[in-house]
Design a protein around this motif. Structure first.
Motif, short mmCIF file in Angstrom:
data_model
loop_
_atom_site.label_atom_id
_atom_site.label_comp_id
_atom_site.label_asym_id
_atom_site.label_seq_id
_atom_site.Cartn_x
_atom_site.Cartn_y
_atom_site.Cartn_z
N ASN A 129 0.81 -1.21 0.00
CA ASN A 129 0.00 0.00 0.00
C ASN A 129 0.85 1.27 0.00
O ASN A 129 0.59 2.22 0.74
N VAL A 130 1.86 1.24 -0.87
CA VAL A 130 2.72 2.39 -1.08
C VAL A 130 2.22 3.15 -2.31
O VAL A 130 2.02 2.55 -3.37
N GLN A 131 2.02 4.44 -2.18
CA GLN A 131 1.64 5.24 -3.34
C GLN A 131 2.87 5.42 -4.22
O GLN A 131 3.83 6.07 -3.83
N ASP A 132 2.83 4.81 -5.41
CA ASP A 132 3.98 4.83 -6.29
C ASP A 132 3.53 5.19 -7.70
O ASP A 132 3.02 4.33 -8.44
N PRO A 133 3.69 6.45 -8.11
CA PRO A 133 3.22 6.90 -9.43
C PRO A 133 3.87 6.15 -10.59
O PRO A 133 3.23 5.92 -11.61
#
Length: 297
Positions: A129-133
């Motif tokens: 659940n890491v925001q990674d664009p």
């Protein structure tokens, strides 16, 4: 339970809809969509490294724990990325979920190696659940192209996978600790510690820990002693005794039962190790706690 490949477990209920797949020799690309569902439960495990991205929607609550000790309890939103190392099992529960996701399963035996010959991604820890664009954009583009005709160009796939592996290794992998040669980097020590804490009530094999961090047993023994100043067995027993002290303080569990709860098959061996760490036996330790409480009251 459904098995997608040899050694693969993808047992999630209820199953998602609109599932599609494109597989080639190095990897497998999957996408699926799920309409609103109150509760989803199950487990996943693969002999491949799994990279998963939420493309749209999400879940009100996403709970899971893995064999390596990693845990998460929180929301899941579009753009969230996760990584599950090969052979690591994730047990999950989703509440209030409606989403579209994509995943890439990467074959460890076909990944390129670093300068020391180690396969890339062997030093990437479980993350979730890491925001990674970057990962979101890559997976969304693969999904867009795949949805046009159900296929992907193999040259394009290999190029994107090469970029993906390099990105994961550089962004999330553990860099060598040049200032402390021979010592375990923080990510390896954390993965070992998390696994031990999550499996104190079970047999913990050194071979399992070595496989978990991509080292030989001999290398792990030496590096752990150099890093922590104690052997792995000493560390594991220390964590078991700390857990036993907690249980003795807050429960009336019989000593024999408690010994098994913290991973000792022999109550007499448990008592010897406990005394070596605390100076007293477990029963005496419990009495001292109760006497102290009685004195304070």
């Amino acid at each position: 339970m459904s098995s997608r490949n040899s050694g693969d477990i993808w047992a999630v209920s209820p199953r998602p809809s609109d599932h599609s797949r494109f597989a080639w020799d190095r990897a497998i690309f999957d996408t699926a969509r799920r309409g609103y569902t109150d509760v989803v439960e199950g487990k996943i495990r693969s002999p491949h490294h799994l990279v998963m991205v939420t493309l749209s929607g999400g879940a009100r609550r996403h709970q899971f724990k893995t064999d390596c000790g990693h845990r998460y309890d929180g929301p899941d939103r579009a753009g969230c990325a996760s990584f599950l190392p090969a052979g690591c099992e994730r047990r999950l529960r989703l509440e209030g979920v409606a989403w579209e996701w994509a995943s890439i399963a990467l074959r460890p035996d076909l990944l390129p190696g670093d300068d020391d010959g180690r396969p890339l991604l062997c030093d990437v820890p479980t993350f979730s659940n890491v925001q990674d664009p970057f990962l979101f954009g890559l997976f969304a583009e693969l999904k867009r192209i795949h949805s046009q005709n159900g296929r992907l160009d193999l040259t394009y796939c290999d190029t994107m996978v090469a970029a993906l592996v390099q990105y994961l290794s550089r962004r999330y992998g553990g860099a060598k600790d040049e200032a402390n040669p021979g010592k375990l980097p923080a990510w390896r020590l954390r993965r070992i510690t998390d696994y031990v804490e999550a499996h104190l009530d079970e047999e913990i094999r050194i071979s399992t820990l070595a496989s978990l961090v991509g080292l030989s047993e001999g290398h792990l023994h030496r590096a752990f002693k150099l890093t922590c100043g104690q052997t792995l067995l000493q560390f594991i027993n220390e964590r078991r005794i700390h857990r036993a002290m907690e249980l003795l303080a807050r429960s009336s569990m019989p000593i024999t039962t408690l010994a098994h709860e913290v991973g000792f098959s022999s109550p007499s061996y448990f008592a010897r190790v406990f005394r070596a760490h605390t100076g007293v036996g477990p029963a005496e330790y419990r009495r001292s706690l109760r006497d102290g409480q009685a004195h304070r009251t």
